[in-house]
Design a protein around this motif. Sequence first.
Motif, PDB file in Angstrom:
ATOM      1  N   ARG A  71       0.821  -0.982   0.189  1.00 16.16           N
ATOM      2  CA  ARG A  71      -0.046   0.074   0.491  1.00 16.16           C
ATOM      3  C   ARG A  71       1.008   1.196  -0.199  1.00 16.16           C
ATOM      4  NH1 ARG A  71      -2.859  -3.210   3.835  1.00 16.16           N
ATOM      5  NH2 ARG A  71      -5.108  -3.549   2.994  1.00 16.16           N
ATOM      6  N   SER A  72       1.690   1.089   1.005  1.00 15.18           N
ATOM      7  CA  SER A  72       2.478   2.682   0.529  1.00 15.18           C
ATOM      8  C   SER A  72       2.840   2.656  -0.503  1.00 15.18           C
ATOM      9  CB  SER A  72       3.993   2.045   1.812  1.00 15.18           C
ATOM     10  OG  SER A  72       4.518   3.322   1.973  1.00 15.18           O
ATOM     11  N   ALA A  73       3.622   1.323  -1.252  1.00 11.67           N
ATOM     12  CA  ALA A  73       4.507   1.841  -2.787  1.00 11.67           C
ATOM     13  C   ALA A  73       2.936   1.719  -3.353  1.00 11.67           C
ATOM     14  CB  ALA A  73       5.190   0.123  -2.704  1.00 11.67           C
ATOM     15  N   ALA A  74       2.477   1.887  -3.489  1.00 16.12           N
ATOM     16  CA  ALA A  74       1.178   1.623  -4.361  1.00 16.12           C
ATOM     17  C   ALA A  74       0.508   3.568  -3.876  1.00 16.12           C
ATOM     18  CB  ALA A  74       0.297   1.212  -4.032  1.00 16.12           C
ATOM     19  N   GLU A  75       0.581   4.279  -2.697  1.00 18.92           N
ATOM     20  CA  GLU A  75       0.231   5.293  -2.240  1.00 18.92           C
ATOM     21  C   GLU A  75       1.818   5.585  -2.949  1.00 18.92           C
ATOM     22  OE1 GLU A  75       0.511   5.981   1.267  1.00 18.92           O
ATOM     23  OE2 GLU A  75      -1.645   4.471   1.990  1.00 18.92           O
ATOM     24  N   GLU A  76       2.649   6.126  -2.833  1.00 16.65           N
ATOM     25  CA  GLU A  76       3.909   6.566  -3.861  1.00 16.65           C
ATOM     26  C   GLU A  76       4.018   6.567  -5.758  1.00 16.65           C
ATOM     27  OE1 GLU A  76       8.994   6.390  -3.747  1.00 16.65           O
ATOM     28  OE2 GLU A  76       8.269   5.357  -2.110  1.00 16.65           O
ATOM     29  N   LEU A  77       2.847   5.202  -6.063  1.00 14.43           N
ATOM     30  CA  LEU A  77       3.579   5.153  -7.329  1.00 14.43           C
ATOM     31  C   LEU A  77       1.867   6.415  -7.812  1.00 14.43           C
ATOM     32  CD1 LEU A  77       4.215   1.775  -8.607  1.00 14.43           C
ATOM     33  CD2 LEU A  77       4.952   3.930  -9.201  1.00 14.43           C
ATOM     34  N   GLN A  78       0.838   6.277  -6.924  1.00 14.40           N
ATOM     35  CA  GLN A  78      -0.344   6.529  -7.429  1.00 14.40           C
ATOM     36  C   GLN A  78      -0.486   8.661  -7.417  1.00 14.40           C
ATOM     37  OE1 GLN A  78      -3.718   6.310  -4.901  1.00 14.40           O
ATOM     38  NE2 GLN A  78      -2.817   3.701  -5.153  1.00 14.40           N
ATOM     39  N   HIS A  79       1.324   8.920  -6.824  1.00 17.52           N
ATOM     40  CA  HIS A  79       1.973  10.350  -6.632  1.00 17.52           C
ATOM     41  C   HIS A  79       2.515  10.571  -7.807  1.00 17.52           C
ATOM     42  CE1 HIS A  79      -0.610  11.426  -2.611  1.00 17.52           C
ATOM     43  NE2 HIS A  79       0.452  10.982  -2.168  1.00 17.52           N
ATOM     44  N   CYS A  80       3.040   9.777  -8.665  1.00 21.21           N
ATOM     45  CA  CYS A  80       4.429   9.917 -10.032  1.00 21.21           C
ATOM     46  C   CYS A  80       3.024  10.980 -10.903  1.00 21.21           C
ATOM     47  CB  CYS A  80       4.521   8.203 -10.270  1.00 21.21           C
ATOM     48  SG  CYS A  80       5.648   7.101  -9.508  1.00 21.21           S
ATOM     49  N   PHE A  81       1.716  10.652 -11.226  1.00 21.28           N
ATOM     50  CA  PHE A  81       0.777  11.305 -11.962  1.00 21.28           C
ATOM     51  C   PHE A  81       0.276  12.032 -11.147  1.00 21.28           C
ATOM     52  CE2 PHE A  81       1.158   7.150 -13.907  1.00 21.28           C
ATOM     53  CZ  PHE A  81       1.893   6.476 -14.868  1.00 21.28           C
ATOM     54  N   ASP A  82       0.513  12.921 -10.532  1.00 19.87           N
ATOM     55  CA  ASP A  82      -0.448  13.660  -9.882  1.00 19.87           C
ATOM     56  C   ASP A  82       0.619  14.941  -9.835  1.00 19.87           C
ATOM     57  OD1 ASP A  82      -1.743  15.513  -8.371  1.00 19.87           O
ATOM     58  OD2 ASP A  82      -1.182  15.027  -6.754  1.00 19.87           O
ATOM     59  N   GLU A  83      -0.065  15.326 -11.375  1.00 16.79           N
ATOM     60  CA  GLU A  83       1.002  16.548 -11.808  1.00 16.79           C
ATOM     61  C   GLU A  83       0.004  18.360 -11.510  1.00 16.79           C
ATOM     62  OE1 GLU A  83       4.444  18.461 -14.141  1.00 16.79           O
ATOM     63  OE2 GLU A  83       4.151  16.441 -12.672  1.00 16.79           O
ATOM     64  N   PRO A  84       0.923  18.944 -11.961  1.00 19.07           N
ATOM     65  CA  PRO A  84      -0.293  19.599 -12.307  1.00 19.07           C
ATOM     66  C   PRO A  84      -0.438  20.679 -13.472  1.00 19.07           C
ATOM     67  CG  PRO A  84       1.504  20.702 -10.728  1.00 19.07           C
ATOM     68  CD  PRO A  84       1.459  19.200 -10.988  1.00 19.07           C
ATOM     69  N   ARG A  85      -2.169  20.759 -13.427  1.00 18.65           N
ATOM     70  CA  ARG A  85      -2.995  20.250 -15.098  1.00 18.65           C
ATOM     71  C   ARG A  85      -2.232  21.938 -15.101  1.00 18.65           C
ATOM     72  NH1 ARG A  85      -3.250  16.535 -11.455  1.00 18.65           N
ATOM     73  NH2 ARG A  85      -5.078  14.983 -11.864  1.00 18.65           N
ATOM     74  N   ALA A  86      -1.058  22.438 -15.633  1.00 19.79           N
ATOM     75  CA  ALA A  86      -1.233  23.294 -16.179  1.00 19.79           C
ATOM     76  C   ALA A  86       0.282  23.338 -17.612  1.00 19.79           C
ATOM     77  CB  ALA A  86      -0.596  23.853 -15.600  1.00 19.79           C
ATOM     78  N   GLY A  87       0.049  24.154 -18.665  1.00 19.60           N
ATOM     79  CA  GLY A  87       1.224  24.437 -19.781  1.00 19.60           C
ATOM     80  C   GLY A  87       0.492  22.761 -20.695  1.00 19.60           C
ATOM     81  N   PRO A  88       0.939  22.451 -21.559  1.00 20.89           N
ATOM     82  CA  PRO A  88       0.459  21.531 -22.502  1.00 20.89           C
ATOM     83  C   PRO A  88       1.284  20.147 -21.600  1.00 20.89           C
ATOM     84  CG  PRO A  88       2.326  23.003 -23.755  1.00 20.89           C
ATOM     85  CD  PRO A  88       2.056  23.484 -21.975  1.00 20.89           C
ATOM     86  N   LEU A  89       0.127  19.505 -22.666  1.00 22.14           N
ATOM     87  CA  LEU A  89      -0.610  17.848 -21.640  1.00 22.14           C
ATOM     88  C   LEU A  89       1.133  16.880 -22.102  1.00 22.14           C
ATOM     89  CD1 LEU A  89      -2.205  15.180 -20.439  1.00 22.14           C
ATOM     90  CD2 LEU A  89      -2.499  14.557 -22.886  1.00 22.14           C
ATOM     91  N   LEU A  90       1.346  16.911 -23.010  1.00 19.38           N
ATOM     92  CA  LEU A  90       2.855  16.262 -23.539  1.00 19.38           C
ATOM     93  C   LEU A  90       3.836  16.269 -22.713  1.00 19.38           C
ATOM     94  CD1 LEU A  90       3.008  15.649 -27.033  1.00 19.38           C
ATOM     95  CD2 LEU A  90       1.787  14.719 -25.334  1.00 19.38           C
ATOM     96  N   PRO A  91       4.021  17.723 -22.011  1.00 21.70           N
ATOM     97  CA  PRO A  91       5.364  17.755 -21.145  1.00 21.70           C
ATOM     98  C   PRO A  91       4.449  17.729 -19.603  1.00 21.70           C
ATOM     99  CG  PRO A  91       5.448  19.691 -22.754  1.00 21.70           C
ATOM    100  CD  PRO A  91       4.561  18.432 -22.704  1.00 21.70           C
ATOM    101  N   ARG A  92       3.892  17.722 -19.312  1.00 20.56           N
ATOM    102  CA  ARG A  92       3.112  16.853 -18.360  1.00 20.56           C
ATOM    103  C   ARG A  92       3.535  15.550 -18.167  1.00 20.56           C
ATOM    104  NH1 ARG A  92      -2.487  18.959 -17.784  1.00 20.56           N
ATOM    105  NH2 ARG A  92      -2.381  19.791 -19.631  1.00 20.56           N
ATOM    106  N   LEU A  93       3.034  15.037 -18.779  1.00 19.67           N
ATOM    107  CA  LEU A  93       3.445  13.395 -19.262  1.00 19.67           C
ATOM    108  C   LEU A  93       5.074  13.029 -19.252  1.00 19.67           C
ATOM    109  CD1 LEU A  93       1.290  10.597 -19.779  1.00 19.67           C
ATOM    110  CD2 LEU A  93       1.666  10.837 -22.190  1.00 19.67           C
ATOM    111  N   THR A  94       5.761  13.863 -19.538  1.00 20.16           N
ATOM    112  CA  THR A  94       6.677  13.667 -18.889  1.00 20.16           C
ATOM    113  C   THR A  94       7.350  13.303 -18.149  1.00 20.16           C
ATOM    114  OG1 THR A  94       7.502  14.477 -21.754  1.00 20.16           O
ATOM    115  CG2 THR A  94       9.075  14.471 -20.718  1.00 20.16           C
TER     116      THR A  94
END
Length: 218
Positions: A71-94
């Motif tokens: 669960r601890s590892a899962a929480e850390e991984l979930q945060h990986c995609f928690d990027e601010p919704r600002a700017g073009p999509l592909l740099p956010r995805l990067t």
Amino acid sequence: MTPAAATPAYRRLSVEERRAQLLDAALSLFAHRAPEDVSLDDVAEAAGVSRPLVYRYFPGGKQQLYEAALRSAAEELQHCFDEPRAGPLLPRLTRALDRYLTFVDEHDAGFSALLQGGSVVETSRTTAIVDGVRRAAAEHIVSHLGVADPGPRLRMTVRMWITAVEAASLIWLDEDKQPPVDELRDWLVEQFVAVMTVTAGRDPQTAALVHALACDDG
């Protein structure tokens, strides 16, 4: 008589701090060995505590400790995609992939055991935890796309890509972390655009998103 050297004062850890210490020790061990190869004695030694103390915090034994670490590892991984919704999509995805692949790199051989199952301690609960990571990642991606009501083709495309990222990460580890991680990251971003483009030929909702991506890139 020479005065005795001062020794650091012992600080009693709170329940939360001690539990976090034990989970950190377990995750460090699971990062390099499959869960079935890690004993409670190993965790106790890594944390610098006694085996009875580990049992005090995890009376269910290794299974309970493994699930808590997962669960601890899962929480850390979930945060990986928690990027601010600002700017073009592909740099956010990067940037999100940079964090995801950093986690994979740091946990190395234990990534498969922690997130892909295949362990003798795998249960329906651990499977649900892992599936929750995938679903959370997909929800983050859809949110980044700015779609309030994604259709089935778009949802399937995003979930397929999340699965491809996971599979590519495992293969990357098996291939001695080749190609270089930045090349892998860029390739995965290109794959996202590619699968979205294929779906766009069958789905107007995805076609509009692909058009928006092209405008951002331009």
